[in-house]
Design an enzyme around this catalytic site. Structure first.
Site, PDB file in Angstrom:
ATOM      1  N   LEU A 291       0.887  -0.801   0.148  1.00 38.81           N
ATOM      2  CA  LEU A 291       0.457  -0.036   0.182  1.00 38.81           C
ATOM      3  C   LEU A 291       0.527   1.135   0.038  1.00 38.81           C
ATOM      4  CD1 LEU A 291      -3.025  -0.695   2.185  1.00 38.81           C
ATOM      5  CD2 LEU A 291      -2.925  -1.675   0.105  1.00 38.81           C
ATOM      6  N   HIS A 292       0.365   2.544  -1.069  1.00 42.15           N
ATOM      7  CA  HIS A 292       0.802   3.927  -0.595  1.00 42.15           C
ATOM      8  C   HIS A 292      -0.341   4.622  -0.327  1.00 42.15           C
ATOM      9  CE1 HIS A 292      -0.587   3.545  -4.615  1.00 42.15           C
ATOM     10  NE2 HIS A 292       0.221   2.498  -4.930  1.00 42.15           N
TER      11      HIS A 292
ATOM     12  N   HIS B 239      -3.805   4.232  -2.874  1.00 36.36           N
ATOM     13  CA  HIS B 239      -4.145   3.061  -2.069  1.00 36.36           C
ATOM     14  C   HIS B 239      -4.618   3.827  -0.315  1.00 36.36           C
ATOM     15  CE1 HIS B 239      -2.249   0.433  -3.246  1.00 36.36           C
ATOM     16  NE2 HIS B 239      -2.867  -0.086  -4.089  1.00 36.36           N
TER      17      HIS B 239
ATOM     18  N   LYS C 133      -5.461   5.824 -11.672  1.00 36.35           N
ATOM     19  CA  LYS C 133      -4.230   5.070 -13.013  1.00 36.35           C
ATOM     20  C   LYS C 133      -4.604   3.932 -13.491  1.00 36.35           C
ATOM     21  CE  LYS C 133      -0.294   3.202 -12.033  1.00 36.35           C
ATOM     22  NZ  LYS C 133       0.192   2.475 -11.249  1.00 36.35           N
TER      23      LYS C 133
ATOM     24  N   SER D  99       2.479   0.788  -6.507  1.00 33.67           N
ATOM     25  CA  SER D  99       3.612  -0.368  -5.849  1.00 33.67           C
ATOM     26  C   SER D  99       4.906  -1.057  -6.364  1.00 33.67           C
ATOM     27  CB  SER D  99       2.525  -2.047  -5.553  1.00 33.67           C
ATOM     28  OG  SER D  99       0.869  -1.464  -4.958  1.00 33.67           O
ATOM     29  N   ARG D 100       4.883  -1.100  -8.145  1.00 31.57           N
ATOM     30  CA  ARG D 100       6.217  -1.063  -8.583  1.00 31.57           C
ATOM     31  C   ARG D 100       7.001  -0.441  -8.007  1.00 31.57           C
ATOM     32  NH1 ARG D 100       2.264  -3.689 -11.916  1.00 31.57           N
ATOM     33  NH2 ARG D 100       2.649  -5.654 -12.354  1.00 31.57           N
TER      34      ARG D 100
END
Ligand code: PAF
Length: 282
Positions: free
Chosen positions: A33-34, A37, A149, A186-187
């Protein structure tokens, strides 16, 4: 925060909440999570009594086994972030829970899943539609929140919900960016420092393309210019840059406020996607 890894107890808990007429907001994720999210959690909290987040790295949507193996998994850190964001419920099933029988269901969304992400990641959207259907059936939320996104994914989910008559309102929330413009993903965690410094080129290219198109340049020229620029950077590769209609994602040459620019490519081995609406934000 209540944490469930099994479907049955989660459903029992949620049915009690429903009896008490508590509205349920749902944020499906694959973890790592970032802030993107967390903005979805916040949006859900502002509109619902109860917010449910799911974390499940869905094997069915990975067409590349290496990508699935390397997908970041940070459950303990994610739990802390969700606690801090005041998420009420976390559902984190394992693959056996979600795929107790081998599913043969295939989704076909016509042109919508044959272009862009659908073209470069065959089977991806069928896998997304399958897991989202399962999750919506399990959680039965009033509202579900997704990030802009993954623009094409949102369009697919809109179609899925309409086709299968899921009783849920969908929300598409704005992209959250790093200060240098890189869309949160997340990447991004897998980028080396050198790659990270190059990654904002995707957002910069969208801005440049938007400006050139607004000044009358053709998509063909713009695409060639951006592809060349990326190639000269080294370790960066354009996969696609498309202008598409916002309603059905049909590629178009005609710039209007109802179009969106979508981009995908690689920095090293990391695949990044981004998009930008042609309509200027107010
Ligand atoms: O956008 C994602 O993280 C995933 O595609 C989703 C919607 C959680 C389905 O696995």
């Amino acid at each position: 925060m209540d944490v469930f890894s099994e479907i049955r107890p989660l459903k029992a808990f949620l049915s009690q909440e429903k009896k008490e007429l508590n509205s349920i907001g749902f944020v499906p994720t694959m973890g790592a999570l970032h802030k993107g999210h967390l903005s979805l959690i916040e949006a859900s909290r502002s509109e619902n009594r109860l917010t449910v987040c799911s974390i499940f790295v869905n094997p069915a949507q990975f067409n590349n086994p290496a990508d699935l193996a390397r997908y970041p998994r940070t459950l303990e850190k994610d739990k802390l972030l969700l606690e801090k964001a005041k998420c009420n419920v976390l559902f984190c099933p394992d693959t056996a829970q979600m795929y107790s029988s081998q599913s043969r269901v295939i989704f076909d969304f016509g042109e919508l899943d044959k272009t862009m992400e659908g073209y470069y990641r065959p089977g991806h959207f069928s896998g997304v539609a399958l897991v989202v259907s399962k999750l919506l059936n399990i959680v039965t939320p009033d509202r579900a929140y997704f990030g802009q996104k993954d623009y094409q994914q949102f369009k697919i989910i809109e179609k899925l919900v309409d086709d299968l008559k899921f009783d849920v309102s969908l929300r598409c929330m704005p992209i959250i960016r790093e200060p240098d413009g890189l869309a949160m993903s997340s990447r991004n965690a897998r980028l080396t420092q050198v790659q990270r410094n190059k990654a904002p080129v995707f957002y910069q290219s969208l801005e440049e393309a938007k400006s050139l198109l607004r000044h009358g340049d053709s998509m063909k020229n713009v695409r060639a210019l951006i592809a060349g620029k990326m190639e000269r950077m080294g370790d960066v590769k354009l996969e696609y840059l498309e202008l598409a209609d916002t309603t059905n994602l049909t590629p178009t040459e005609n710039v209007s406020d109802n179009t969106v620019l979508l981009i995908a490519g690689y920095v090293g081995e990391i695949r990044l996607i981004d998009n930008l609406l042609m309509k200027d934000e107010d």
